[in-house]
Design a protein around this motif. Structure first.
Motif, PDB file in Angstrom:
ATOM      1  N   THR A  23      11.464  -3.477  -3.278  1.00 61.16           N
ATOM      2  CA  THR A  23      11.275  -4.839  -2.802  1.00 61.16           C
ATOM      3  C   THR A  23      10.220  -4.889  -1.714  1.00 61.16           C
ATOM      4  OG1 THR A  23      13.583  -5.369  -3.292  1.00 61.16           O
ATOM      5  CG2 THR A  23      12.419  -6.856  -1.792  1.00 61.16           C
ATOM      6  N   VAL A  24       9.253  -5.777  -1.859  1.00 59.47           N
ATOM      7  CA  VAL A  24       8.199  -5.957  -0.864  1.00 59.47           C
ATOM      8  C   VAL A  24       8.296  -7.390  -0.333  1.00 59.47           C
ATOM      9  CG1 VAL A  24       5.720  -5.951  -0.420  1.00 59.47           C
ATOM     10  CG2 VAL A  24       6.702  -4.311  -2.028  1.00 59.47           C
ATOM     11  N   THR A  25       8.314  -7.530   0.976  1.00 58.78           N
ATOM     12  CA  THR A  25       8.335  -8.855   1.578  1.00 58.78           C
ATOM     13  C   THR A  25       7.181  -8.978   2.543  1.00 58.78           C
ATOM     14  OG1 THR A  25       9.854  -8.117   3.305  1.00 58.78           O
ATOM     15  CG2 THR A  25      10.826  -9.153   1.383  1.00 58.78           C
ATOM     16  N   GLY A  26       6.756 -10.199   2.805  1.00 61.66           N
ATOM     17  CA  GLY A  26       5.666 -10.445   3.722  1.00 61.66           C
ATOM     18  C   GLY A  26       5.983 -11.621   4.624  1.00 61.66           C
ATOM     19  N   THR A  27       5.437 -11.553   5.835  1.00 63.93           N
ATOM     20  CA  THR A  27       5.669 -12.616   6.792  1.00 63.93           C
ATOM     21  C   THR A  27       4.489 -12.688   7.771  1.00 63.93           C
ATOM     22  OG1 THR A  27       7.187 -13.478   8.447  1.00 63.93           O
ATOM     23  CG2 THR A  27       6.974 -11.102   8.348  1.00 63.93           C
ATOM     24  N   THR A  28       4.360 -13.813   8.424  1.00 64.64           N
ATOM     25  CA  THR A  28       3.301 -13.968   9.425  1.00 64.64           C
ATOM     26  C   THR A  28       3.810 -13.685  10.830  1.00 64.64           C
ATOM     27  OG1 THR A  28       3.771 -16.335   9.557  1.00 64.64           O
ATOM     28  CG2 THR A  28       1.986 -15.646   8.086  1.00 64.64           C
ATOM     29  N   SER A  29       5.095 -13.370  10.968  1.00 65.94           N
ATOM     30  CA  SER A  29       5.611 -13.043  12.310  1.00 65.94           C
ATOM     31  C   SER A  29       6.463 -11.805  12.287  1.00 65.94           C
ATOM     32  CB  SER A  29       6.417 -14.210  12.857  1.00 65.94           C
ATOM     33  OG  SER A  29       7.498 -14.527  12.022  1.00 65.94           O
TER      34      SER A  29
END
Length: 65
Positions: free
Chosen positions: A59-65
């Motif tokens: 699982t790969v997740t991304g966020t700006t914070s």
């Protein structure tokens, strides 16, 4: 955060029609599990944006914070 290897990886492709940046499978495969990678994108306009990618198992997740 841990740095990725210094070897060259195809990091991204740009999808102008969708106004999106897509991270390539080769880049994501190089991200080690349970690590957070900080990416800073620099645009021609001079603007920058920081994005964090975390991989846990498959699982790969991304966020700006």
């Amino acid at each position: 955060m841990l740095p990725l290897s210094s070897r060259a990886l195809p990091l991204r492709t740009q999808d102008k029609a969708k106004k999106a940046i897509r991270l390539t499978p080769a880049f994501l495969d190089a991200v080690k599990g349970d690590t957070r990678v900080k990416l800073t994108f620099h645009f021609w306009s001079g603007a920058t944006t920081t994005y964090y990618v975390t991989k846990s198992g498959s699982t790969v997740t991304g966020t700006t914070s």
